[in-house]
Design an enzyme around this catalytic site. Sequence first.
Site, PDB file in Angstrom:
ATOM      1  CB  CYS A   2      48.652  50.356  45.074  1.00  0.00           C
ATOM      2  SG  CYS A   2      48.666  50.343  46.830  1.00  0.00           S
ATOM      3  N   GLY A  28      42.637  49.977  44.013  1.00  0.00           N
ATOM      4  CA  GLY A  28      42.861  50.816  45.237  1.00  0.00           C
ATOM      5  C   GLY A  28      41.680  52.018  45.240  1.00  0.00           C
ATOM      6  CG  ASN A 101      50.972  46.954  43.307  1.00  0.00           C
ATOM      7  OD1 ASN A 101      50.015  46.841  44.372  1.00  0.00           O
ATOM      8  ND2 ASN A 101      50.592  46.348  42.332  1.00  0.00           N
ATOM      9  N   GLY A 102      52.591  46.782  46.307  1.00  0.00           N
ATOM     10  CA  GLY A 102      53.275  45.586  47.095  1.00  0.00           C
ATOM     11  C   GLY A 102      53.599  45.527  48.338  1.00  0.00           C
ATOM     12  CE1 TYR A 257      37.559  40.277  43.851  1.00  0.00           C
ATOM     13  CE2 TYR A 257      39.408  41.772  44.803  1.00  0.00           C
ATOM     14  CZ  TYR A 257      38.043  41.482  44.602  1.00  0.00           C
ATOM     15  OH  TYR A 257      37.244  42.333  45.260  1.00  0.00           O
ATOM     16  CB  THR A 303      35.980  39.414  39.749  1.00  0.00           C
ATOM     17  OG1 THR A 303      35.647  40.335  40.443  1.00  0.00           O
ATOM     18  CG2 THR A 303      37.300  38.932  39.231  1.00  0.00           C
ATOM     19  CG  ASP A 365      32.146  35.281  44.803  1.00  0.00           C
ATOM     20  OD1 ASP A 365      32.735  36.111  43.729  1.00  0.00           O
ATOM     21  OD2 ASP A 365      31.984  35.754  45.900  1.00  0.00           O
ATOM     22  CG  ASP A 366      36.182  36.265  42.950  1.00  0.00           C
ATOM     23  OD1 ASP A 366      36.978  36.645  43.838  1.00  0.00           O
ATOM     24  OD2 ASP A 366      35.370  37.252  42.586  1.00  0.00           O
TER      25      ASP A 366
END
Length: 501
Positions: A2, A28, A101-102, A257, A303, A365-366
């Site tokens: 987030c 997010g 966030n987490g 990412y 990314t 790609d990442d």
Amino acid sequence: MCGIIGIVGKQPVNQALYDGLTVLQHRGQDAAGIVTYESGRLYQRKANGLVRDVFQARHMQRLQGNVGIGHVRYPTAGSSSSAEAQPLYVNSPFGITLAHNGNLTNASELRQELFLQDRRHLNTHSDSEILLNVFAHELLTQDKLKLQAQDVFAAVGAVHKRCMGAYAVVAMITGYGVLAFRDPYGIRPIVYGKRDTGDGVEYMVASESVALDVLGFELVSDLEPGEAVFIDLEGHCHTQQCAQAPVYSTCIFEYVYFARPDSIIDDVYVQKARMRMGKRLGKKIKRIWPDHDIDVVIPIPDTSRTAALELAIQLDLTYREGFIKNRYIGRTFIMPGQQQRKKSVRQKLNPISLEYKDKNVLLVDDSIVRGTTSREIVQMARDAGARKVYFASASPAIRYPNVYGIDMPAASELIAHGRNEDEICRLIGADGLIYQDLDDLIAAVHKGNSRLARFDCSVFTGEYVTDITAEYLEGLEALRNDDSKNERDRDDVCIDLHNSV
């Protein structure tokens, strides 16, 4: 994953919070919210949707005050119901709003403790509400009618002892100020900065430094693992280490990412880390495949661009933009439900045929998570006329779920879980597949800051930096598979319809 933000200013902060959240929108897209404070009152607006959709002019006008916090939500624990949009609020003690966030890995145990011991009621399935109530209880036990910074830090120290997992937090204590703190492992990022307006110094905390940059704040520092910063309403900044044995274990996937390339996380420039990833991956291809027949290197936007360009330079190959991205489609990785994810890939990317026709193409790609997107993109390259399609991942194979706030799917839904590279290559339909080595990935990030003693690489290794049991992972498997998500989404629709009646 987030995005969080908080500002203690000398002027109204509603616009600054809005602008900061739009910069953090990549973290997010499920919901957004802002709470501000003025003259003893809190003003709130939150709902499901993007920042630009949640906040209209009438909402902004009501968000009064020089102090506030905000959040953009990406659901992992809990559900996507609008009832779980943040910031969350509890009235005792003082009135606290919090954004997180987490992910708490001992949420079930804490839920029982809060009910049986702390006598607190929880109204959602969100672990953020659990964290809010743990902090509120520990602040209440300080037994102070008037808070000092040391009382706030003591409560944070108690949170560290009770809460396990990953948490970067911003909270506003009504009438006192804004608090931010980070778990003792520093798994999720958080920074703070300041700016001088002429009327005094303003302070800001955010998930990423780029939010400070765009608002003209000077980066002061990342919060250390276990550290807290408290900015009171007079604009005084207090910091303290609140954990007993903090250890840097930053999530390495932030650099792969999640974070914006123009951010600095724990003194590591994300852009430079990704450049080093590409360079090391190019060296690996040189080493193990010296007689390759690649004609052109094409990134899968956005990314992977940085790594793909450095890889092409290392191999002395042509770099081309081969996909045009529809900017109005959300990030595929964080879309709920596999059917919606499959449908969005071709809406999101469209190949430029002339870059593929009769060429041997290396797509970069990442990462590869479920493999659904990779398989679709490989087929798109073939349909555009590619003779051969090779695939490279700037990160190692993702074989295990993430438990620290990234909605990596159930282990059984990860394409690399229990499979070798040849099997994965066949499943995505490529002519060849190459992954970054874990040691190279770690070195690419570590070079930016030698103080980073270790990283959370659990999605690659299955080794978690906190105690994670087999029973916990089994529960996570049941919670995160697409069937369970679809069922919860149906329940959430019913809840939201009921609430709107």
